[in-house]
Design an enzyme around this catalytic site. Structure first.
Site, PDB file in Angstrom:
ATOM      1  N   HIS A 186       1.462   0.786  -6.093  1.00 25.54           N
ATOM      2  CA  HIS A 186       1.417   1.872  -6.985  1.00 25.54           C
ATOM      3  C   HIS A 186       2.596   2.628  -7.488  1.00 25.54           C
ATOM      4  CE1 HIS A 186      -2.819   0.648  -6.717  1.00 25.54           C
ATOM      5  NE2 HIS A 186      -2.715   1.048  -5.325  1.00 25.54           N
ATOM      6  N   ASP A 225      -2.736  -6.117  -8.225  1.00 31.83           N
ATOM      7  CA  ASP A 225      -3.799  -4.888  -7.987  1.00 31.83           C
ATOM      8  C   ASP A 225      -4.917  -4.992  -8.934  1.00 31.83           C
ATOM      9  OD1 ASP A 225      -4.526  -2.472  -6.482  1.00 31.83           O
ATOM     10  OD2 ASP A 225      -4.299  -1.786  -8.614  1.00 31.83           O
ATOM     11  N   GLU A 227      -6.502  -8.345   1.476  1.00 34.47           N
ATOM     12  CA  GLU A 227      -4.969  -8.491   1.520  1.00 34.47           C
ATOM     13  C   GLU A 227      -4.585  -9.977   2.056  1.00 34.47           C
ATOM     14  OE1 GLU A 227      -2.791  -6.166   0.120  1.00 34.47           O
ATOM     15  OE2 GLU A 227      -3.663  -4.333   0.185  1.00 34.47           O
ATOM     16  N   ASP A 283      -2.309  -8.707  -3.499  1.00 36.00           N
ATOM     17  CA  ASP A 283      -2.904  -7.521  -3.324  1.00 36.00           C
ATOM     18  C   ASP A 283      -4.608  -7.762  -2.980  1.00 36.00           C
ATOM     19  OD1 ASP A 283      -3.025  -4.667  -2.934  1.00 36.00           O
ATOM     20  OD2 ASP A 283      -2.647  -4.123  -4.947  1.00 36.00           O
ATOM     21  N   GLY A 284      -5.068  -6.700  -2.208  1.00 39.51           N
ATOM     22  CA  GLY A 284      -6.485  -6.787  -1.901  1.00 39.51           C
ATOM     23  C   GLY A 284      -6.912  -5.365  -2.457  1.00 39.51           C
ATOM     24  N   ASP A 307       2.015  -5.132  -0.780  1.00 38.50           N
ATOM     25  CA  ASP A 307       1.995  -3.631  -0.286  1.00 38.50           C
ATOM     26  C   ASP A 307       1.287  -3.397   0.888  1.00 38.50           C
ATOM     27  OD1 ASP A 307      -0.318  -3.910  -1.070  1.00 38.50           O
ATOM     28  OD2 ASP A 307      -0.343  -2.747  -2.972  1.00 38.50           O
TER      29      ASP A 307
END
Length: 150
Positions: A129, A139, A53, A15-16, A75
């Site tokens: 999320h 995240d 990301e 994740d970013g 994501d």
């Protein structure tokens, strides 16, 4: 529900995050290697969410061995579609989009392409999320990298 099999040597949840876009950013990787786990994260003082990301996957892939099997959970539809759907066309068009403009983040796309060619990579999209533990941990790692530098 995850749609990709979990039978690979390495599983990367990536994740970013960015505080502003552009702005200070962080990336995070939660890795599963057989029964072990590893966490990575990093910071960039001026970047975009898409670059973070992509950087998360690059850093994760660099921790895997060449010729290994890697399942990447992201994501980011930008990242997942870029690698699965758009990359080959960009390369054929000399790094131009279908509309003829320059591909953004070309440097990172090229790095991802290079790393992916020497590994068997499966790209899986997960909703962010939404309670996926690996995605939530990635995240948190990305956000922690920003917090450490803020």
């Amino acid at each position: 529900m995850l749609r990709c099999p979990m039978s690979y040597s390495y599983i990367l949840y990536t994740d970013g995050a960015c505080s502003g876009n552009p702005g200070p950013g962080g990336w995070g990787v939660f890795m599963q290697i057989n029964s072990r786990t590893k966490e990575l994260n990093g910071y960039d003082p001026s970047t975009t969410n898409n670059r973070m990301e992509m950087m998360a996957v690059i850093k994760g892939l660099l921790e895997t061995e060449e010729n290994s099997h890697v399942t990447v959970y992201t994501d980011s539809q930008y990242l997942q579609k870029g690698m699965q759907e758009w990359l080959s066309g960009w390369k054929k068009r000399n790094w131009k989009t279908a509309s003829g403009s320059a591909v953004k983040n070309k440097d990172l796309w090229q790095k991802l392409d290079t790393l992916s060619r020497v590994r068997s990579v499966e790209w899986c999209w997960v909703k962010g999320h939404a309670g996926n533990a690996g995605n939530e941990r990635a995240d948190a790692l990305a956000r922690a990298a920003i917090s450490k530098k803020a």
